[in-house]
Write an enzyme that holds these catalytic residues in place. Structure first.
Site, PDB file in Angstrom:
ATOM      1  N   SER A 119       0.829  -1.213   0.000  1.00  0.00           N
ATOM      2  CA  SER A 119       0.000   0.000   0.000  1.00  0.00           C
ATOM      3  C   SER A 119       0.855   1.252   0.000  1.00  0.00           C
ATOM      4  O   SER A 119       0.378   2.322  -0.339  1.00  0.00           O
ATOM      5  CB  SER A 119      -0.866   0.048   1.263  1.00  0.00           C
ATOM      6  OG  SER A 119      -1.613  -1.116   1.414  1.00  0.00           O
ATOM      7  N   HIS A 140      -2.153  -3.278  -6.711  1.00  0.00           N
ATOM      8  CA  HIS A 140      -2.743  -2.859  -5.436  1.00  0.00           C
ATOM      9  C   HIS A 140      -4.233  -3.180  -5.447  1.00  0.00           C
ATOM     10  O   HIS A 140      -5.046  -2.438  -5.992  1.00  0.00           O
ATOM     11  CB  HIS A 140      -2.498  -1.352  -5.233  1.00  0.00           C
ATOM     12  CG  HIS A 140      -2.898  -0.854  -3.883  1.00  0.00           C
ATOM     13  ND1 HIS A 140      -3.522   0.349  -3.681  1.00  0.00           N
ATOM     14  CD2 HIS A 140      -2.754  -1.409  -2.648  1.00  0.00           C
ATOM     15  CE1 HIS A 140      -3.750   0.508  -2.379  1.00  0.00           C
ATOM     16  NE2 HIS A 140      -3.286  -0.538  -1.743  1.00  0.00           N
ATOM     17  N   GLU A 152      -5.322  -1.040  -8.619  1.00  0.00           N
ATOM     18  CA  GLU A 152      -4.391  -0.029  -9.125  1.00  0.00           C
ATOM     19  C   GLU A 152      -3.162  -0.782  -9.633  1.00  0.00           C
ATOM     20  O   GLU A 152      -2.545  -1.527  -8.871  1.00  0.00           O
ATOM     21  CB  GLU A 152      -3.972   0.933  -8.013  1.00  0.00           C
ATOM     22  CG  GLU A 152      -5.019   1.961  -7.648  1.00  0.00           C
ATOM     23  CD  GLU A 152      -4.524   2.937  -6.573  1.00  0.00           C
ATOM     24  OE1 GLU A 152      -4.692   4.132  -6.761  1.00  0.00           O
ATOM     25  OE2 GLU A 152      -3.980   2.487  -5.544  1.00  0.00           O
ATOM     26  N   ASN A 190      -5.394   6.354  -2.419  1.00  0.00           N
ATOM     27  CA  ASN A 190      -5.056   6.759  -1.049  1.00  0.00           C
ATOM     28  C   ASN A 190      -4.468   8.168  -0.995  1.00  0.00           C
ATOM     29  O   ASN A 190      -4.582   8.854   0.020  1.00  0.00           O
ATOM     30  CB  ASN A 190      -4.106   5.742  -0.408  1.00  0.00           C
ATOM     31  CG  ASN A 190      -4.834   4.448  -0.068  1.00  0.00           C
ATOM     32  OD1 ASN A 190      -6.050   4.433   0.071  1.00  0.00           O
ATOM     33  ND2 ASN A 190      -4.098   3.356   0.044  1.00  0.00           N
TER      34      ASN A 190
HETATM   35  N1  LIG Z   1      -5.590  -4.993   4.487  1.00  0.00           N
HETATM   36  C1  LIG Z   1      -5.838  -4.084   3.572  1.00  0.00           C
HETATM   37  O1  LIG Z   1      -6.885  -3.416   3.592  1.00  0.00           O
HETATM   38  C2  LIG Z   1      -4.869  -3.868   2.440  1.00  0.00           C
HETATM   39  C3  LIG Z   1      -5.321  -3.235   1.264  1.00  0.00           C
HETATM   40  C4  LIG Z   1      -4.424  -3.098   0.186  1.00  0.00           C
HETATM   41  C5  LIG Z   1      -3.121  -3.545   0.312  1.00  0.00           C
HETATM   42  N2  LIG Z   1      -2.705  -4.128   1.469  1.00  0.00           N
HETATM   43  C6  LIG Z   1      -1.310  -4.621   1.528  1.00  0.00           C
HETATM   44  O2  LIG Z   1      -1.329  -6.028   1.372  1.00  0.00           O
HETATM   45  C7  LIG Z   1      -0.223  -6.612   2.066  1.00  0.00           C
HETATM   46  C8  LIG Z   1      -0.743  -7.670   3.020  1.00  0.00           C
HETATM   47  O3  LIG Z   1      -1.639  -7.072   3.926  1.00  0.00           O
HETATM   48  P1  LIG Z   1      -2.698  -7.935   4.742  1.00  0.00           P
HETATM   49  O4  LIG Z   1      -3.707  -6.972   5.254  1.00  0.00           O
HETATM   50  O5  LIG Z   1      -3.120  -9.101   3.946  1.00  0.00           O
HETATM   51  O6  LIG Z   1      -1.800  -8.445   5.976  1.00  0.00           O
HETATM   52  P2  LIG Z   1      -2.055  -9.714   6.912  1.00  0.00           P
HETATM   53  O7  LIG Z   1      -1.332  -9.427   8.161  1.00  0.00           O
HETATM   54  O8  LIG Z   1      -3.498 -10.071   6.969  1.00  0.00           O
HETATM   55  O9  LIG Z   1      -1.316 -10.912   6.134  1.00  0.00           O
HETATM   56  C9  LIG Z   1       0.076 -10.932   5.917  1.00  0.00           C
HETATM   57  C10 LIG Z   1       0.501 -12.387   5.793  1.00  0.00           C
HETATM   58  O10 LIG Z   1       1.875 -12.400   5.372  1.00  0.00           O
HETATM   59  C11 LIG Z   1       2.470 -13.524   6.000  1.00  0.00           C
HETATM   60  N3  LIG Z   1       3.924 -13.441   5.952  1.00  0.00           N
HETATM   61  C12 LIG Z   1       4.756 -12.725   6.752  1.00  0.00           C
HETATM   62  N4  LIG Z   1       6.030 -12.957   6.412  1.00  0.00           N
HETATM   63  C13 LIG Z   1       6.021 -13.842   5.386  1.00  0.00           C
HETATM   64  C14 LIG Z   1       7.024 -14.485   4.605  1.00  0.00           C
HETATM   65  N5  LIG Z   1       8.327 -14.256   4.834  1.00  0.00           N
HETATM   66  N6  LIG Z   1       6.647 -15.341   3.618  1.00  0.00           N
HETATM   67  C15 LIG Z   1       5.344 -15.591   3.387  1.00  0.00           C
HETATM   68  N7  LIG Z   1       4.344 -15.029   4.092  1.00  0.00           N
HETATM   69  C16 LIG Z   1       4.690 -14.159   5.072  1.00  0.00           C
HETATM   70  C17 LIG Z   1       1.885 -13.496   7.407  1.00  0.00           C
HETATM   71  O11 LIG Z   1       2.075 -14.748   8.068  1.00  0.00           O
HETATM   72  C18 LIG Z   1       0.414 -13.173   7.104  1.00  0.00           C
HETATM   73  O12 LIG Z   1      -0.345 -14.335   6.936  1.00  0.00           O
HETATM   74  C19 LIG Z   1       0.505  -5.452   2.744  1.00  0.00           C
HETATM   75  O13 LIG Z   1       1.564  -5.038   1.928  1.00  0.00           O
HETATM   76  C20 LIG Z   1      -0.572  -4.368   2.831  1.00  0.00           C
HETATM   77  O14 LIG Z   1      -0.038  -3.068   2.862  1.00  0.00           O
HETATM   78  C21 LIG Z   1      -3.542  -4.311   2.529  1.00  0.00           C
END
Ligand SMILES: NC(=O)c1ccc[n+]([C@@H]2O[C@H](COP(=O)([O-])OP(=O)(O)OC[C@H]3O[C@@H](n4cnc5c(N)ncnc54)[C@H](O)[C@@H]3O)[C@@H](O)[C@H]2O)c1
Length: 282
Positions: A119, A140, A152, A190
């Site tokens: 993000s 994204h 995006e 954003n």
């Molecule tokens: N949640 C949102 O609303 C949202 C929206 C758009 C983008 N994002 C982006 O998406 C990405 C993930 O966010 P999320 O909300 O799914 O987080 P989350 O915490 O729900 O999930 C992250 C996952 O990554 C795993 N992980 C950590 N280290 C790892 C590794 N070395 N190898 C493999 N897996 C690993 C964790 O165990 C976890 O299951 C981030 O970059 C975030 O900025 C999030």
């Protein structure tokens, strides 16, 4: 390039949502996380989400089975070798993403495309850390991925037209409506959304209207489904503040200064829904 198999790193909120969107569209998925518990939780979330779609008569039980059969889970990056595109959707941490991307870059074939769902981290900077900057891009997705139409597609300075076109075609094959964006802090959505929320805090701090009236104004006057202050409570006030701080630092422009009231509320631990108290009480 036709993408038939997508590797997904991270089975969390976004990773399992992307896996579901791919699988229901007939794309094979390899979803990798650090533990069996994490991948199983991700898979269970997809199954639960597909069950809700069956209840709403949007898909059949056979569609659910077919989609789940397309998702392979693993705790080994080796399994990503089957993919034509790897989407990194791990925890939002620059050092972690750098480590993961270098590992994947060294493992998968040179023709494989790599995308990040970050993000806030620069796609140009992440691309430069790999040996295939022209085949690196931002994808994204928005939360919840199966419901939200937007993706995006973020071009780093080095991203090639072929990479952009292949990833855009994939997003369309998932039934999404992609927009193409040049890399910059906050990308497009954003960049507009969070300063708007910050401005709503200035309006509140100046006592121009009650929180309820500020939110009602933006809902009724701008057709927004939720007011900016209620949205801040959903996103988390700490997240909103962190994003404004990034814009202020990266652009060096005082128009991005965080509202002092937002800072006060974060300092008080009033972070929104997740703490039971933000602008509103929960
Ligand atoms: N949640 C949102 O609303 C949202 C929206 C758009 C983008 N994002 C982006 O998406 C990405 C993930 O966010 P999320 O909300 O799914 O987080 P989350 O915490 O729900 O999930 C992250 C996952 O990554 C795993 N992980 C950590 N280290 C790892 C590794 N070395 N190898 C493999 N897996 C690993 C964790 O165990 C976890 O299951 C981030 O970059 C975030 O900025 C999030």
């Amino acid at each position: 390039m036709t993408i038939q198999t997508v590797g997904i790193i991270g089975a969390g909120t976004m990773g399992n949502g992307i896996a579901q969107a791919c699988a229901v569209s007939g794309i094979n998925v390899v979803m990798v996380d650090i533990s069996d518990a994490a991948v199983q939780k991700g898979l269970a979330t997809v199954a639960g989400s597909l069950d809700r779609l069956i209840k709403k008569e949007k898909i059949s039980a056979a569609d659910k089975d077919a989609a789940l059969a397309r998702i392979k889970t693993s705790t080994s990056y080796d399994d990503l070798k089957a993919a034509q595109l790897v989407i990194e959707a791990a925890t939002e941490n620059y050092e972690l993403k750098l480590k993961i991307l270098k590992q994947v870059d060294a493992l998968v074939g040179p023709e494989v495309l790599i995308a990040s769902n970050t993000s806030s981290i620069s796609i140009t900077k992440l691309a430069a850390a790999t040996s295939r900057a022209d085949r690196f891009i931002g994808m994204h997705f928005f939360n919840p991925v199966p419901m939200m139409a937007l993706v995006e597609i973020i071009r780093g300075l080095q991203t090639s037209d072929a990479t952009h076109d292949a990833v855009k075609a994939l997003a369309e094959a998932l039934g999404k409506s992609p927009i193409t964006v040049k890399n910059a802090p906050g990308f497009v959505v954003n960049r507009i959304l969070v300063p708007m929320i910050n401005e709503a805090f200035f309006v509140l701090a100046e006592g121009l209207a009650t929180p309820e009236d500020i939110d009602a104004g933006m809902k009724l006057g701008c057709n927004q489904p939720i007011g900016p202050l209620a949205l801040a409570d959903m996103i988390g006030l700490d997240v909103c503040l962190a994003v404004m701080d990034v814009y202020l630092t990266e652009f060096g422009d005082s128009k991005y200064r965080p509202c002092p009231l937002l800072k006060e509320m974060v300092a008080a631990g009033r972070l929104g829904r997740k703490t039971g108290q933000g602008v509103y009480s929960y």
